[in-house]
Structure formats: structure tokens, C-alpha cells
Write a protein that holds these residues in place. Sequence first.
Motif, PDB file in Angstrom:
ATOM      1  N   ILE A 123       0.823  -1.217   0.000  1.00  0.00           N
ATOM      2  CA  ILE A 123       0.000   0.000   0.000  1.00  0.00           C
ATOM      3  C   ILE A 123       0.855   1.266   0.000  1.00  0.00           C
ATOM      4  O   ILE A 123       0.605   2.182  -0.800  1.00  0.00           O
ATOM      5  N   PRO A 124       1.891   1.397   0.836  1.00  0.00           N
ATOM      6  CA  PRO A 124       2.766   2.575   0.700  1.00  0.00           C
ATOM      7  C   PRO A 124       3.408   2.659  -0.685  1.00  0.00           C
ATOM      8  O   PRO A 124       3.571   3.766  -1.230  1.00  0.00           O
ATOM      9  N   HIS A 125       3.770   1.515  -1.240  1.00  0.00           N
ATOM     10  CA  HIS A 125       4.330   1.506  -2.594  1.00  0.00           C
ATOM     11  C   HIS A 125       3.303   2.001  -3.602  1.00  0.00           C
ATOM     12  O   HIS A 125       3.639   2.771  -4.524  1.00  0.00           O
ATOM     13  N   LEU A 126       2.052   1.588  -3.424  1.00  0.00           N
ATOM     14  CA  LEU A 126       0.986   2.037  -4.316  1.00  0.00           C
ATOM     15  C   LEU A 126       0.794   3.548  -4.212  1.00  0.00           C
ATOM     16  O   LEU A 126       0.579   4.241  -5.227  1.00  0.00           O
ATOM     17  N   GLN A 127       0.885   4.074  -3.010  1.00  0.00           N
ATOM     18  CA  GLN A 127       0.755   5.525  -2.830  1.00  0.00           C
ATOM     19  C   GLN A 127       1.901   6.268  -3.513  1.00  0.00           C
ATOM     20  O   GLN A 127       1.692   7.342  -4.107  1.00  0.00           O
ATOM     21  N   GLN A 128       3.104   5.711  -3.445  1.00  0.00           N
ATOM     22  CA  GLN A 128       4.239   6.336  -4.123  1.00  0.00           C
ATOM     23  C   GLN A 128       4.075   6.280  -5.642  1.00  0.00           C
ATOM     24  O   GLN A 128       4.409   7.240  -6.351  1.00  0.00           O
ATOM     25  N   MET A 129       3.551   5.167  -6.136  1.00  0.00           N
ATOM     26  CA  MET A 129       3.306   5.044  -7.577  1.00  0.00           C
ATOM     27  C   MET A 129       2.265   6.061  -8.031  1.00  0.00           C
ATOM     28  O   MET A 129       2.395   6.680  -9.096  1.00  0.00           O
ATOM     29  N   TYR A 130       1.216   6.220  -7.235  1.00  0.00           N
ATOM     30  CA  TYR A 130       0.174   7.205  -7.519  1.00  0.00           C
ATOM     31  C   TYR A 130       0.788   8.599  -7.643  1.00  0.00           C
ATOM     32  O   TYR A 130       0.489   9.353  -8.587  1.00  0.00           O
ATOM     33  N   LYS A 131       1.673   8.949  -6.716  1.00  0.00           N
ATOM     34  CA  LYS A 131       2.319  10.257  -6.739  1.00  0.00           C
ATOM     35  C   LYS A 131       3.213  10.415  -7.968  1.00  0.00           C
ATOM     36  O   LYS A 131       3.215  11.467  -8.631  1.00  0.00           O
ATOM     37  N   PHE A 132       3.956   9.355  -8.306  1.00  0.00           N
ATOM     38  CA  PHE A 132       4.856   9.396  -9.463  1.00  0.00           C
ATOM     39  C   PHE A 132       4.075   9.560 -10.773  1.00  0.00           C
ATOM     40  O   PHE A 132       4.414  10.404 -11.611  1.00  0.00           O
ATOM     41  N   HIS A 133       3.023   8.761 -10.945  1.00  0.00           N
ATOM     42  CA  HIS A 133       2.212   8.870 -12.164  1.00  0.00           C
ATOM     43  C   HIS A 133       1.525  10.226 -12.263  1.00  0.00           C
ATOM     44  O   HIS A 133       1.423  10.806 -13.352  1.00  0.00           O
ATOM     45  N   THR A 134       1.039  10.712 -11.120  1.00  0.00           N
ATOM     46  CA  THR A 134       0.245  11.942 -11.133  1.00  0.00           C
ATOM     47  C   THR A 134       1.100  13.162 -11.442  1.00  0.00           C
ATOM     48  O   THR A 134       0.776  13.938 -12.355  1.00  0.00           O
ATOM     49  N   PHE A 135       2.186  13.348 -10.704  1.00  0.00           N
ATOM     50  CA  PHE A 135       2.959  14.582 -10.819  1.00  0.00           C
ATOM     51  C   PHE A 135       4.161  14.445 -11.754  1.00  0.00           C
ATOM     52  O   PHE A 135       4.362  15.277 -12.645  1.00  0.00           O
ATOM     53  N   THR A 136       4.977  13.405 -11.570  1.00  0.00           N
ATOM     54  CA  THR A 136       6.187  13.272 -12.390  1.00  0.00           C
ATOM     55  C   THR A 136       5.832  12.977 -13.841  1.00  0.00           C
ATOM     56  O   THR A 136       6.373  13.612 -14.764  1.00  0.00           O
ATOM     57  N   ARG A 137       4.938  11.996 -14.041  1.00  0.00           N
ATOM     58  CA  ARG A 137       4.516  11.664 -15.400  1.00  0.00           C
ATOM     59  C   ARG A 137       3.507  12.682 -15.945  1.00  0.00           C
ATOM     60  O   ARG A 137       3.308  12.763 -17.157  1.00  0.00           O
ATOM     61  N   GLY A 138       2.840  13.399 -15.075  1.00  0.00           N
ATOM     62  CA  GLY A 138       1.867  14.403 -15.500  1.00  0.00           C
ATOM     63  C   GLY A 138       0.553  13.811 -15.952  1.00  0.00           C
ATOM     64  O   GLY A 138      -0.202  14.452 -16.698  1.00  0.00           O
ATOM     65  N   TRP A 139       0.210  12.595 -15.492  1.00  0.00           N
ATOM     66  CA  TRP A 139      -1.008  11.924 -15.931  1.00  0.00           C
ATOM     67  C   TRP A 139      -2.210  12.280 -15.059  1.00  0.00           C
ATOM     68  O   TRP A 139      -3.316  11.818 -15.323  1.00  0.00           O
ATOM     69  N   GLY A 140      -1.975  13.077 -13.990  1.00  0.00           N
ATOM     70  CA  GLY A 140      -3.085  13.533 -13.163  1.00  0.00           C
ATOM     71  C   GLY A 140      -3.721  12.455 -12.314  1.00  0.00           C
ATOM     72  O   GLY A 140      -4.711  12.712 -11.626  1.00  0.00           O
ATOM     73  N   ASP A 141      -3.174  11.258 -12.319  1.00  0.00           N
ATOM     74  CA  ASP A 141      -3.711  10.135 -11.547  1.00  0.00           C
ATOM     75  C   ASP A 141      -2.828   8.923 -11.834  1.00  0.00           C
ATOM     76  O   ASP A 141      -1.942   8.971 -12.698  1.00  0.00           O
ATOM     77  N   ILE A 142      -3.100   7.823 -11.149  1.00  0.00           N
ATOM     78  CA  ILE A 142      -2.407   6.581 -11.459  1.00  0.00           C
ATOM     79  C   ILE A 142      -2.860   6.106 -12.836  1.00  0.00           C
ATOM     80  O   ILE A 142      -4.022   6.305 -13.232  1.00  0.00           O
ATOM     81  N   GLY A 143      -1.965   5.519 -13.609  1.00  0.00           N
ATOM     82  CA  GLY A 143      -2.279   5.208 -14.999  1.00  0.00           C
ATOM     83  C   GLY A 143      -3.136   3.973 -15.194  1.00  0.00           C
ATOM     84  O   GLY A 143      -3.989   3.937 -16.076  1.00  0.00           O
ATOM     85  N   TYR A 144      -2.940   2.928 -14.378  1.00  0.00           N
ATOM     86  CA  TYR A 144      -3.637   1.659 -14.559  1.00  0.00           C
ATOM     87  C   TYR A 144      -5.057   1.721 -13.981  1.00  0.00           C
ATOM     88  O   TYR A 144      -5.307   2.401 -12.987  1.00  0.00           O
ATOM     89  N   ASN A 145      -5.961   0.981 -14.568  1.00  0.00           N
ATOM     90  CA  ASN A 145      -7.312   0.893 -14.018  1.00  0.00           C
ATOM     91  C   ASN A 145      -7.351   0.003 -12.778  1.00  0.00           C
ATOM     92  O   ASN A 145      -8.130   0.249 -11.851  1.00  0.00           O
TER      93      ASN A 145
END
Length: 720
Positions: A123-145
Motif C-alpha cells: 500500500i505505501p508503494h501504491l501511494q508512491q506510484m500514484y504520486k509518481f504517475h500523477t505529478f512526475t509523469r503528469g497523468w493527473g492520476d495513477i495510470g492503470y485501471n
Amino acid sequence: MKKYIVVLLALASVVGYSHAISWESALGIDIITRAEWGADETWRRVSAFGISNTPTPLGVKDKSIIDHLKAYFASDLKLDEVDDYEGGEELWWPLEYKEDKKGIAIHHTVSSQETIDAQGGVIPHLQQMYKFHTFTRGWGDIGYNFLIDQDGNIYEGRAWWADVIGAHTKWNNNGTVGISLIGNFQEDYPSSKMIEALTELSTALAAYYGIDPLSDIIVHKETSVDPYVEDVHTSGIFGHRDAGTTSCPGEHVYSLLPKLRSDVATRLLSRDLSIDVDKVQAYLPVQWLWGDRTGTQTLTIDADEATLRGSVSCEWAESDIVVPLDVVDCSVDDTTLSLDVRVHDDFVAGPYPLLVNDGTHQEMWYIKTVWNTALDDLLTLRRKPLVSQLPSDPTPMQKITDHLSVDDARERAEWAIRVLLHDVSIGTTTQTISCENRCMVTVEDVSDSRASLGINAEDYGTNVSFSVVEFEGVLGVTIDGEDIYGSSVSVYDAGHGRVSLDNYGRTSYAGIPWNRFFGTIQITKDEFKNINTGTWSREYMYINELSFHDYLLGLGETAIADPLEKQKVLALLTKTYAMFYLSDNPHPSMDDTWHSVTYDAIDDPRAFQKYVGAGWLDVYPGWRTIVDEMWDVWVVYDDYIPILPYFNCSVGFTRGGQERRWWSDTPWLESVIDWTPSACTEFAGHGVGLSGKGATYMAQNGVWYADILKYYYHWITMEK
């Protein structure tokens, strides 16, 4: 991917789109929600980025790709809805929705176990992935459904609710759902729990969206040459690498995708279609509404399986057709859903989706409607139109005269069967019969039945040529210039080999003659129904009398290329079908009010089964092994042998015995969904019972023969 929003918005219809169904309720499986894994929803807002939301202009390469997709795959770009705001706050990446999904893309997160452990767990890893996809990648959210961990937990990915478009497979996001396995499966291996969860989720998604995991779909893979995109064929469940230059989802997952597709297809076929979930694409429960032209009718539906109780509201779900019924009132008690509907004058029959809501949950019921006299434009699951006539007389009829027990069927299976050779019996008075060893001829006198047992048989060598003559109503044949009279003439092989009717000009697709038979060829005079004209007369005819087992060996109802489980199905169906009519259940082509015959079956599939004689084993020797394997197995309903009709191809569903034939005593013959990608535009055959193409599709995807039979024929069992 942010820079493509302007183009996609131009193709979207910005209306008030409702997506109030959560993924968990929509799919009917356990899913850890965003709230449960701690997604901070404020991150998706423009205010969280601290900068303005200005789209990036398209480059030459991206513009070329979009122009290609607009020209050839416009439906892949089209969106159903775009929401720029949520709760009054502007979103960095608008919520984009598309209900029509063609495929499921499988990914891995490339996360090492060391990284996951260092971050404190999944779960902490998932939260970090969410942050990476949202801000670093600029996707505004996690990419996977969706995401799945090694313990088989399924996590909700991209917000928000059903049908949202992810950011996981570039140029293919709109029409696909993205599932990512948490880990690096180029190096590590997925656990059995992870694969089971992946199979469960993929099956639920495939059912929800109507995705065929084995279907051929087209995805778009970016290239370095103008138009900078390649249109690639892949399957309904595919790996990210099939649509992009990547090793994702890792070799140790990618190698499992063929089995995943097969397992999902099998589960789709065997799903309990009456399962109650809040939104379903499986079109059951189904109830017939027998329509008068107009007025209000009350429809009572068995609601034992329903979870809704008490005060409910009912409305037709959104559909691509106009429902010609108005809901006047509805209610649910402990056993039934009562529905009052007003029928429009311009009524069109079909299965219509009804949403029943108790204020907290909702279920979808499909109401199958039909006129008393016809199925007018009945819509299948694939929304294909159909015109099909019901019998003009709606009076229910009893189909079964004799309830034959399994023990009686086993005894009768040791008897002989008499098969009319239809075409050679029409106007044929001269015939040459040849034998593998030596032809033995017996003439049965009216007062002497010993000839039928082979007593006093005469040896005529390897062949006998004769012509039929008649004297004062008595059958005769001329053999070697001698006239012989009796009630019948029989020819059989002295060494129990095959007997050939040389004048019977039927051949197989391989040029092998269909004129060779086990047992005896008998020439006699009897009641005869000409299948070509439908008229009855008393004629000389040719009958093949042989053992019931050898009769089954000559049934060419299956194909050599059919999967093994489909061939086992046909071996049981042909045996059960023939045995049903060998009892006292009259076949309409051999018995009616004024006529009755002495033969048991006909070799013409227009009337009975496709009996082609001993030549079938020359084409397919392996058929004997299958018949022998199924010899001791019987299909049973309520301790007796049922009638099990079958046909070639459906339009997406089968017909029930009552709806098609008005049979009132065949409850196992009910309409079912025919899961096959090769549905016909109209029924090839009567449509009742098992569909040949549907059975082939199920067998190809690993369904056992008994389960195929139980799917098409309700409440039957297999007995040995």
C-alpha cells in the motif's frame, strides 16, 4: 499524454454522464478501493500542481498518428463523456469515459520486491506510484485501471467509477482496460494467488464489457516511420508489448497469456448467468412476456435469487433501442418481482434491460418479450435483428409418449435398428449389390420368417444383380433370370463384412462412397414418406438393418476437425436422440395419424440424422474410439431418456422447446445464450437445444463434454 487532451475533447460529447456504479459493485468481486488504500483525491486537482493547466501543442509525429486514427479508427478516439471538474474543482486530467471496450491490456509495474519492502509494503508503494504517475509523469492520476499484488489483492487504480479511461497503453487507452501486476516479472515469477486474481478480474471485466478474450482486435503501436503508427492484430486479452515497444508485462507473465485467455473464455462460458450483481452484461435472469397488442399486463418473475426486497423502483436501462413498454408499477416480495407494463402499439419484441433499485443497490433484469404468434425482430446479445416464425397454433403439446428408463435404453441398445435408405428407395427397381466376401441372399415367405434369420440363404458370389418384379401384390426379384417371390429379400455378407449398394450414388467430400453398410440390406414394400414432396405412398424400399452400435459408427454428424470434447458431445447426442425415437415416441416423418412404418430411422438429415453407413469409418477411423468410449454413458433427465435436439448455428441464443415447438413437457429445453464468435445472421437449423458452432467454441476453450451438455440442456445428468 497530457498534450492530446485538446484533440480528444473535440470528439467528446460533454453532457451530464452518470457513473454512480463503483467498480466493486459493477464487477461483483472484492476490490480494495482508492479510499481503502489511501489515495489523496486532492492530488488530481489543478490546484495541487501549483501551475496552470496549459495543453502542449502537438508535434509532427503525434499529429500524424492522430490523423491516421481519425481517418481509419475514428471510433477508437471517440469518447462518451469528459468531466473537467469534480466537486467544483478543476481536474488536471479530466475524467474521460468510454463504455465500449474491446480489450484488456496486461502490464507489470517493474517494481522490485526490495523496493516494495523498503517503502513499507504494497500500500505505501501504491501511494508512491500514484504520486509518481500523477505529478512526475503528469497523468493527473495513477495510470492503470487496476493493480494486483502477489497475495491476490485487487486494487482500484485510476479514479473514478466504471468506464473511466486510464493512461497505460499509449494510443490504445480509450478502448481498453489496463491491469498491472505489482512486481518485475521479467525477473521474478507471479504467484498462483496473483494469477488467480488476474483471471477472476479479467473474467469479470470481459463479462461486463462483452470482451471476447480469444477475439482478434486491432491495437496501435507507435513506429519511427510515417504515419508513425502500425495497426497490429492481437487478442482480446493482450500484453503491453503487443501494442508498444516494451518488455512489459515481463516474460514470466507474457508467457502465461495464452492460458489466461483460455481460462477466462472457459469461465465466461460456465458463469452462473443468474448471478445477481448491480450491473451485468450477462443477459439473465430472463422471463417471457407473452404479448397482446396493447394494454397493461402484469409480469411475475421468480425473484428467489434477487437480493433486493421491499419498496423498489424500476426503469429501463440505457440502450441503443427504444423499449416499447412503459413501466406502470413494480414491487418485490420474498419470491417474486411483479411488474406492470403498458405495451405500445408499435411493439417490437426483444430482451430489454430493466434496472430495479431499492435506493441503496440496483440489479439488472432482462425481460424477454415476444408476441404469441411470432418473434418479431428479436434482438440477440449482439443486437442482430432476427425474423423467425413460431408455430401458428399456440396450443401446448405433449412431446413424450414413452418415458424410457436408462436400464431399458441399455437393453434396447443391444437390439437391431432398421434404417430407410431414402434416395435409393425412390423409383429404383434395378440394383447391383456387392459384398466384401460373398453375398448371401434370403427370401422371406409370408408364412416363413426363418429367412430373416439367414436360414436357407443362397450364396450368390461377390455380387448379385437383380430387378424388382411384382406378381399379384407380392414382392419379387429376378436373379439370374429366375423370378423369386416373397414378402422381402435380404442380402448380407457371409463374412460379416460390408455390403454395397452400387446404384446409390452418394459420396463424401473426399470422394469416398456413402453406399457401403454393415449388416443386411433388405428390399421390401411398406409405407413410405417422400421427404422431397412430403407425400405418403406404399413403395418398394431399401432398408439397412444393423446393430445399434454399428448404426452409431455410421453417423457423420461431427467433423474430423472438431475438438475432441465436441465429438464426445455428438456421440452422446446422436445415441440419445436415436434411442428416444426407438422407444414408443413417434417421429413425425415416420408416423402420423394415418400412417405408420416398420423402419426406425431415415438416412436423410432433413428428417432424422446424417447416417452415411460404414464408409464414415473410412473417412474417420477415430470415430469408433469415441463411440466406444461414450457407449456406456447416457444423458438422463429425471431418470429417463430425454429428447436432445441439436442444430448447426444460432444468431447468439438458442430457442426453447416450448417457444419453438410448443412442447409443454421438455423443461430442459430452454433458451440460452450461445457463446460463439461466429454467430449466424439467421438460424441454421431449428434453433432448439445445442448449437453446433457454440459447442465447438466451448470445446476449443477447454470446456468438458458434460459441462457443454449441461449448459445447453438444463437439469440433465450423465449416468453410466
